[in-house]
Design a protein around this motif. Structure first.
Motif, PDB file in Angstrom:
ATOM      1  N   ALA A 228       0.830  -1.206   0.000  1.00 15.63           N
ATOM      2  CA  ALA A 228       0.000   0.000   0.000  1.00 15.63           C
ATOM      3  C   ALA A 228       0.866   1.258   0.000  1.00 15.63           C
ATOM      4  N   LEU A 229       0.267   2.354  -0.461  1.00  8.81           N
ATOM      5  CA  LEU A 229       0.966   3.627  -0.550  1.00  8.81           C
ATOM      6  C   LEU A 229       0.132   4.702   0.131  1.00  8.81           C
ATOM      7  N   ILE A 230       0.821   5.773   0.562  1.00 11.33           N
ATOM      8  CA  ILE A 230       0.093   6.894   1.171  1.00 11.33           C
ATOM      9  C   ILE A 230       0.303   8.124   0.302  1.00 11.33           C
ATOM     10  N   ASP A 231      -0.806   8.817   0.025  1.00 12.42           N
ATOM     11  CA  ASP A 231      -0.743  10.042  -0.754  1.00 12.42           C
ATOM     12  C   ASP A 231      -0.185  11.157   0.132  1.00 12.42           C
ATOM     13  N   ASN A 232       0.937  11.739  -0.275  1.00 13.01           N
ATOM     14  CA  ASN A 232       1.560  12.770   0.544  1.00 13.01           C
ATOM     15  C   ASN A 232       0.706  14.023   0.662  1.00 13.01           C
ATOM     16  N   ARG A 233      -0.163  14.260  -0.306  1.00  9.32           N
ATOM     17  CA  ARG A 233      -0.961  15.480  -0.296  1.00  9.32           C
ATOM     18  C   ARG A 233      -2.144  15.354   0.651  1.00  9.32           C
ATOM     19  N   GLU A 236      -4.147  10.044   2.235  1.00  8.12           N
ATOM     20  CA  GLU A 236      -5.076   8.961   1.951  1.00  8.12           C
ATOM     21  C   GLU A 236      -4.277   7.713   1.588  1.00  8.12           C
ATOM     22  N   ILE A 237      -4.816   6.549   1.949  1.00  6.03           N
ATOM     23  CA  ILE A 237      -4.129   5.291   1.649  1.00  6.03           C
ATOM     24  C   ILE A 237      -4.658   4.735   0.333  1.00  6.03           C
ATOM     25  N   THR A 248      -6.479   1.326  -5.709  1.00  9.20           N
ATOM     26  CA  THR A 248      -7.693   2.094  -5.401  1.00  9.20           C
ATOM     27  C   THR A 248      -7.560   2.720  -4.028  1.00  9.20           C
ATOM     28  N   ASN A 249      -8.399   3.717  -3.777  1.00 11.26           N
ATOM     29  CA  ASN A 249      -8.418   4.291  -2.428  1.00 11.26           C
ATOM     30  C   ASN A 249      -9.215   3.376  -1.513  1.00 11.26           C
ATOM     31  N   GLN A 255     -10.058   4.477  -9.168  1.00 18.59           N
ATOM     32  CA  GLN A 255      -9.015   3.596  -9.666  1.00 18.59           C
ATOM     33  C   GLN A 255      -7.884   4.442 -10.219  1.00 18.59           C
ATOM     34  N   ILE A 256      -6.674   4.132  -9.787  1.00 20.31           N
ATOM     35  CA  ILE A 256      -5.544   4.946 -10.193  1.00 20.31           C
ATOM     36  C   ILE A 256      -4.674   4.153 -11.160  1.00 20.31           C
TER      37      ILE A 256
END
Lengths: 517, 296
Positions: A228-233, A236-237, A248-249, A255-256
């Motif tokens: 998983a990744l975290i959006d720095n802005r 959000e995971i 996806t969030n 969907q990214i």
């Protein structure tokens, strides 16, 4: 004495060569395994082991001669077939091209403009390499100079240092910068304080930051946490959704892209048989494929047999010349003659319509009318294929004893009676396996359709491009390599269905051949 | 001939001849037409079978020589036809040679040596040769895409990958050569074996020299098949200078850029040598096709 010494010496040489080859292969296997290419690593390992055993062992001697060809057949026929079936169960397509690890790496490399400091730049050429001079918009004596870099289509990271000097060489004018922009856009400039800059316009570089960072909280519970990744802005995971093949969030609403390849079970097959935009064309195309192959075989056989009988008929004289001229369509490479027909049948400039217009005042729409396009495909294929049938029939006709015709001539039989009561019954048995093989060939005659019509005219209401003259393989080909989004998974599923059909034809052929022997 | 001849023979012969001539006229029409088109002026002019004002413009362009038009402007050759032809020949010669080597040794084993699973392998080969490479294009594409990461000259858009992919056509040829080997009496090789020859020596010095005709046939068949192959090459090759003739020729008849005249000259130029090779060898090819076909 001398021969045995020579043999043992050459045996050592063989073992040495095998050892070297094995070492190279083992290195390759390790490399592939490290890259996660398990299928390849296994294939090479198994083939190398078997190969080594065959060369070293005395028992394996007889296999030495088959092994190279088996190796070829396995690598270039069997392995691709298995691989295709494997792809049929995945969502491999232009939207899901990469593995999960690669997609994660792409997400981690994504950047956004932070709105921090921006710099105007000048580009200097020094021989084959370039340097940038970055001047802060805030002003000041000092500016940054990059290390020299060259043109490249790969991302480059560049360190800069502060300087008050201007680089030697000339500053490039803006139109040169426009030409080099693909290189510039891939530059990642790192300031001494660690801030990263990327090109934001043709004159400016701006501060950027990574969009995502890996999620390092191990206490949270959600699927695929380690990836998983975290959006720095927004903090959000996002995590990889193994059902859709996208990141996806958490709510699953977004969907990214880009997507990654996953196994989706039999979904592609379900689509082939239930999705109306695929099932409809699929059934139509299947029917047409069978009709096309059957008619091609029938027409080429009729004309081929007729011409073979004529050419074999001695009173005609000049048989050799006729034979040569009749074989000509077969001697010219098919891709050339098919393209010649494509031009000749052209609606506006084609010579066939010119002739028809002159003689009867008509200009048939060979490409846009469904029925005419289908007739054209069959006409061209008959032209291409009758010489092969003729060649086969000439061979078979020679094996019919002459006295049969002699007897029938005494009874006053007509040529038509001869054909149906002597010729056909005598040649039909050996001909059947050949006709089945010809059917199978035409069933998969991609070259003809791809070069002559490209499947045109197009069908309406099809999810993926499909045309009236498309046969199953050309339909598959368009799904996989067409210009509207490539769906390799779906194409492989259809190819797998075709495997089963071809397998069935092959089995029938085998039975027919066995019966012959 | 002691054949009993019907009374109206003459009438029948002439009917047959006229049918034959009309048929030949129809069959050969495309060839007359394409030669005529190649000599026309311009790409759009339509005209009679014999061009009114013949020009060699398309031939110059096909040979890669710029053509000076009547108004003094220069037309550059649209496509590197000779490069394509050369690419095709390189791929065809290499792949045919490899196929020949692999198929001959394989056929020798199947025809002469004993080993387990021989019959199963033969049946499998026969079924496999009915699966054309077209069906596994996705796999072939993906395979060479990945191989290219390790061995660049076998990657996408390289002639090496196409050459290697063509080796899949070998299964049929194994059957062909095996059929021929079986027609050669094995007593010669047995005699050699009694004199102490190894199986390799019996193969190399006894059987091979006796099999030159079939080897030539297989080489030519593989060569022609490779030159005419379109699907695999069209998927693997991308850049203009790397195309084979079969893939490149298609560029001429693009609806956006329809070069009918230029295509005609290029088609005659490149089709001619291959046709001649085929016709020169047709006796053997026909023999190979029918015997292999009937046995296969």
């Amino acid at each position: 004495m001398s021969t045995s010494r020579a043999t043992s010496r050459s045996a050592y040489l063989v073992i040495a060569i095998v050892a070297v080859i094995d070492l190279v292969l083992l290195y390759g296997v390790t490399l592939m395994y490290a890259q996660g290419e398990l299928a390849f690593a296994m294939l090479v390992l198994v083939l190398a082991t078997v190969g080594t055993w065959i060369v070293i062992s005395r028992k394996g001697y007889n296999y030495r001669y088959v092994y190279p060809s088996l190796l070829g057949v396995i690598t270039f026929i069997v392995f691709p077939l298995i691989y295709t079936v494997n792809v049929a169960f995945t969502n491999y397509s232009s939207n899901h091209l990469l593995s999960l690890e690669r997609v994660r790496a792409i997400h981690l490399a994504k950047t956004y403009r932070t709105g921090g400091e921006s710099f105007s730049f000048k580009m200097y050429q020094e021989g084959p390499s370039f340097r940038l001079m970055l001047t802060s918009a805030a002003g000041g004596e000092a500016h940054y100079l990059t290390k020299p870099f060259t043109e490249s289509d790969q991302p480059q990271e560049l360190k800069v240092f502060e300087s008050i000097h201007v680089p030697t060489g000339a500053a490039l004018p803006i139109r040169e910068i426009i030409k080099k922009r693909s290189t510039l856009q891939k530059l990642d400039i790192v300031l001494p304080d660690g801030t990263e800059l990327a090109m934001t316009s043709l004159r400016k570089f701006g501060a950027i930051a990574r969009v995502y960072r890996p999620d390092d909280h191990t206490d949270r519970q959600y699927p695929q946490q380690n990836l998983a990744l975290i959006d720095n802005r927004t903090e959000e995971i996002i995590y990889p959704d193994m059902a859709t093949g996208y990141y996806t969030n958490e709510a699953g609403t977004e969907q990214i892209g880009p997507g990654f390849t996953i196994y989706i079970g039999g979904d592609n097959f379900v689509r082939v048989f239930t999705d109306p935009g695929i099932q409809g064309p699929f059934l139509k195309i299947f029917t047409w494929t069978v009709i096309f192959a059957a008619l091609s075989v029938a027409f080429t056989l009729i004309i081929g047999l007729l011409m073979a009988s004529l050419v074999q008929w001695e009173p005609l004289k000049g048989n050799g010349v006729y034979r040569l001229l009749l074989i000509l369509p077969y001697a010219v490479p098919a891709f050339i003659s098919i393209l010649i027909f494509r031009g000749l049948f052209n609606q506006n400039f084609g010579e066939i319509n010119l002739l028809l217009d002159m003689l009867f005042g008509i200009k048939p729409e060979w490409i846009s009318n469904e029925l005419l396009a289908k007739s054209m495909v069959i006409i061209v294929n008959t032209w291409l294929g009758y010489p092969y049938m003729m060649i086969l029939c000439i061979g078979l006709l020679k094996s019919i004893p002459e006295d049969l015709y002699e007897a029938s001539a005494i009874d006053g039989a007509t040529p038509v009676q001869n054909l149906f009561h002597i010729t056909i019954p005598m040649i039909i048995k050996p001909l059947i396996p050949l006709l089945i093989a010809s059917f199978a060939f035409n069933f998969n005659n991609l070259v003809l359709i791809a070069l002559l019509t490209g499947g045109a005219p197009d069908m309406l209401h099809a999810t993926t491009p499909a045309g009236a003259t498309d046969i199953l393989v050309s339909y598959t080909f368009r799904i996989a390599f067409g210009s509207y989004g490539q769906d390799y998974g779906l194409a492989s599923a259809i190819a797998t269905v075709i495997f089963l059909m071809v397998g069935f034809i092959a089995w029938v052929n085998l039975k027919a051949t066995r019966r012959l022997q | 001939m002691a054949m009993v001849q019907p009374r109206n023979l003459k009438y029948r012969v002439w009917t047959a001849r006229i049918v034959m001539w009309l048929f030949l006229l129809m069959i050969l029409f495309p060839f007359f037409m394409i030669i005529s088109v190649s000599l026309r002026t311009g790409n759009f002019a339509t005209g009679s079978l014999i061009p009114e004002n013949p020009s060699l413009e398309h031939w110059y362009l096909a040979l890669g020589i710029p053509w000076e038009n009547a108004d003094g402007s220069i037309t550059q050759p649209p496509f590197p036809v000779l490069t394509w032809l050369w690419n095709s020949i390189k791929v065809a010669i290499t792949s045919s040679a490899l196929i020949l080597i692999l198929a001959t040794t394989g056929a020798y084993a199947f025809a002469r040596l004993r080993f387990r699973f021989k019959q199963q392998m033969l049946t499998a080969m026969m079924i496999l040769q009915m699966f054309p490479a077209v069906l596994a294009l996705v796999a072939i594409y993906s395979l060479f895409d990945q191989i290219g990461d390790y061995i660049p000259w076998l990657g996408l858009d390289r002639l090496g990958s196409v050459t290697l992919a063509y080796l899949g056509g070998m299964a049929l040829h194994i059957w062909l050569i095996k059929g021929y080997f079986e027609t050669i009496d094995s007593s010669l090789e047995e005699a050699a074996a009694i004199d102490g020859a190894t199986p390799w020596q019996a193969f190399r010095f006894v059987l091979l020299p006796l099999s030159v005709p079939i080897l030539a046939v297989v080489f030519i068949l593989a060569f022609i098949a490779s030159i005419a192959e379109y699907p695999v090459a069209s998927v693997l090759l991308q850049s203009m200078d790397n195309l084979t003739l079969a893939v490149g020729s298609r560029q001429y008849l693009n609806p956006q850029n329809y070069l009918w005249g230029d295509f005609a000259a290029a088609a005659v130029l490149s089709g001619f040598p291959i046709t001649i090779i085929f016709l020169a060898c047709q006796r053997w090819i026909v023999g190979g096709l029918t015997s292999g076909g009937v046995k296969g």
